[in-house]
Design a protein around this motif. Structure first.
Motif, PDB file in Angstrom:
ATOM      1  N   UNK A 111       0.805  -1.237   0.000  1.00 29.66           N
ATOM      2  CA  UNK A 111       0.000   0.000   0.000  1.00 29.66           C
ATOM      3  C   UNK A 111       0.833   1.280   0.000  1.00 29.66           C
ATOM      4  N   UNK A 112       2.039   1.235   0.598  1.00 33.17           N
ATOM      5  CA  UNK A 112       2.864   2.442   0.626  1.00 33.17           C
ATOM      6  C   UNK A 112       3.345   2.866  -0.760  1.00 33.17           C
ATOM      7  N   UNK A 113       3.444   1.904  -1.688  1.00 36.08           N
ATOM      8  CA  UNK A 113       3.922   2.220  -3.031  1.00 36.08           C
ATOM      9  C   UNK A 113       2.879   2.956  -3.871  1.00 36.08           C
ATOM     10  N   UNK A 114       1.659   3.087  -3.336  1.00 36.46           N
ATOM     11  CA  UNK A 114       0.630   3.880  -3.998  1.00 36.46           C
ATOM     12  C   UNK A 114       1.089   5.338  -4.100  1.00 36.46           C
ATOM     13  N   UNK A 115       1.933   5.756  -3.153  1.00 37.17           N
ATOM     14  CA  UNK A 115       2.380   7.147  -3.137  1.00 37.17           C
ATOM     15  C   UNK A 115       3.461   7.444  -4.176  1.00 37.17           C
ATOM     16  N   UNK A 116       4.065   6.418  -4.780  1.00 43.11           N
ATOM     17  CA  UNK A 116       5.127   6.652  -5.762  1.00 43.11           C
ATOM     18  C   UNK A 116       4.635   7.456  -6.962  1.00 43.11           C
TER      19      UNK A 116
ATOM     20  N   UNK B 173      11.292  -7.942  -9.134  1.00 39.73           N
ATOM     21  CA  UNK B 173      10.279  -7.675  -8.110  1.00 39.73           C
ATOM     22  C   UNK B 173       9.618  -6.309  -8.265  1.00 39.73           C
ATOM     23  N   UNK B 174      10.192  -5.459  -9.121  1.00 36.11           N
ATOM     24  CA  UNK B 174       9.635  -4.118  -9.312  1.00 36.11           C
ATOM     25  C   UNK B 174       8.783  -4.010 -10.578  1.00 36.11           C
ATOM     26  N   UNK B 175       8.504  -5.132 -11.223  1.00 34.04           N
ATOM     27  CA  UNK B 175       7.691  -5.102 -12.447  1.00 34.04           C
ATOM     28  C   UNK B 175       6.287  -4.580 -12.154  1.00 34.04           C
ATOM     29  N   UNK B 176       5.642  -5.136 -11.141  1.00 29.73           N
ATOM     30  CA  UNK B 176       4.268  -4.729 -10.815  1.00 29.73           C
ATOM     31  C   UNK B 176       4.237  -3.268 -10.378  1.00 29.73           C
ATOM     32  N   UNK B 177       5.231  -2.860  -9.596  1.00 32.14           N
ATOM     33  CA  UNK B 177       5.319  -1.453  -9.163  1.00 32.14           C
ATOM     34  C   UNK B 177       5.436  -0.549 -10.376  1.00 32.14           C
ATOM     35  N   UNK B 178       6.284  -0.937 -11.316  1.00 31.69           N
ATOM     36  CA  UNK B 178       6.510  -0.133 -12.519  1.00 31.69           C
ATOM     37  C   UNK B 178       5.240  -0.026 -13.363  1.00 31.69           C
TER      38      UNK B 178
END
Length: 200
Positions: A63-68, A174-179
């Motif tokens: 949830x914290x990565x929503x702020x990126x 591991x950063x594919x979904x974040x990207x």
């Protein structure tokens, strides 16, 4: 990288056609750019709606990565407003409209050309292409100096497509979904923010 060079090539070709008047009618007096914009918006909708896996992957995000993407948007628009201080012939709203393209050169430059004219539209096109190219070239340095999230933020709206392979290579699988999530949110914000700043 190849895709960006192709876009720049077509832009240069368009400039030549305009300079030497090789097109027998005035594009500015027709609705071609409006129809091109409609076709682009339709394509964006199809690409998002055609991949249900993307929506499923979003549920597994921290949830914290929503702020990126929020910080990418705020940082880019704030920096564009600061740059306007060095450009007295350009208003802060104009600079923020260019920045709000977030690397989505095809869509943002057409919007800006429609609202503000071809000069600012050309600046937006070149600015957003440069953002993508810098991300592609500097991703390993951004990861080394600023961490794994840096190339994602730098890539703006391109992180769900053109810059995703280079981000995956240097930031990690591991950063594919974040990207993808970041690119989706920033991409979605482009038409709203660009038209907002253009209308100020």
């Amino acid at each position: 990288m190849k895709g960006s060079l192709i876009i720049v090539g077509f832009f240069a070709l368009g400039c030549l056609f305009g300079i030497f008047q090789w097109i027998p009618f005035d594009i500015a007096e027709t609705d071609i750019s409006f129809y091109a914009l409609c076709a682009l918006m339709f394509s964006v909708g199809v690409s998002i709606g055609n991949d249900p896996q993307t929506l499923k992957n979003f549920r597994s995000l921290n949830p914290r990565l929503v702020f990126l993407p929020v910080m990418t948007i705020l940082g880019t628009v704030s920096a564009a407003a600061l740059v306007s201080l060095l450009l007295p012939h350009r208003s802060p709203a104009d600079c923020m409209a260019v920045g709000a393209g977030f690397g989505y050169y095809s869509l943002s430059s057409i919007f800006i050309t429609e609202y503000k004219g071809p000069e600012l539209g050309t600046i937006a096109l070149l600015s957003n292409i440069m953002r993508e190219i810098i991300t592609l070239l500097c991703a390993p340095l951004l990861v080394r100096w600023f961490g794994n999230l840096a190339p994602i933020s730098a890539g703006g709206a391109t992180t769900m497509d053109t810059t995703l392979p280079i981000i995956t290579r240097y930031a990690g699988q591991q950063f594919v979904v974040v990207s993808i999530f970041h690119g989706f949110v920033v991409d979605f914000s482009v038409p709203f923010l660009v038209t907002f700043f253009c209308s100020i």
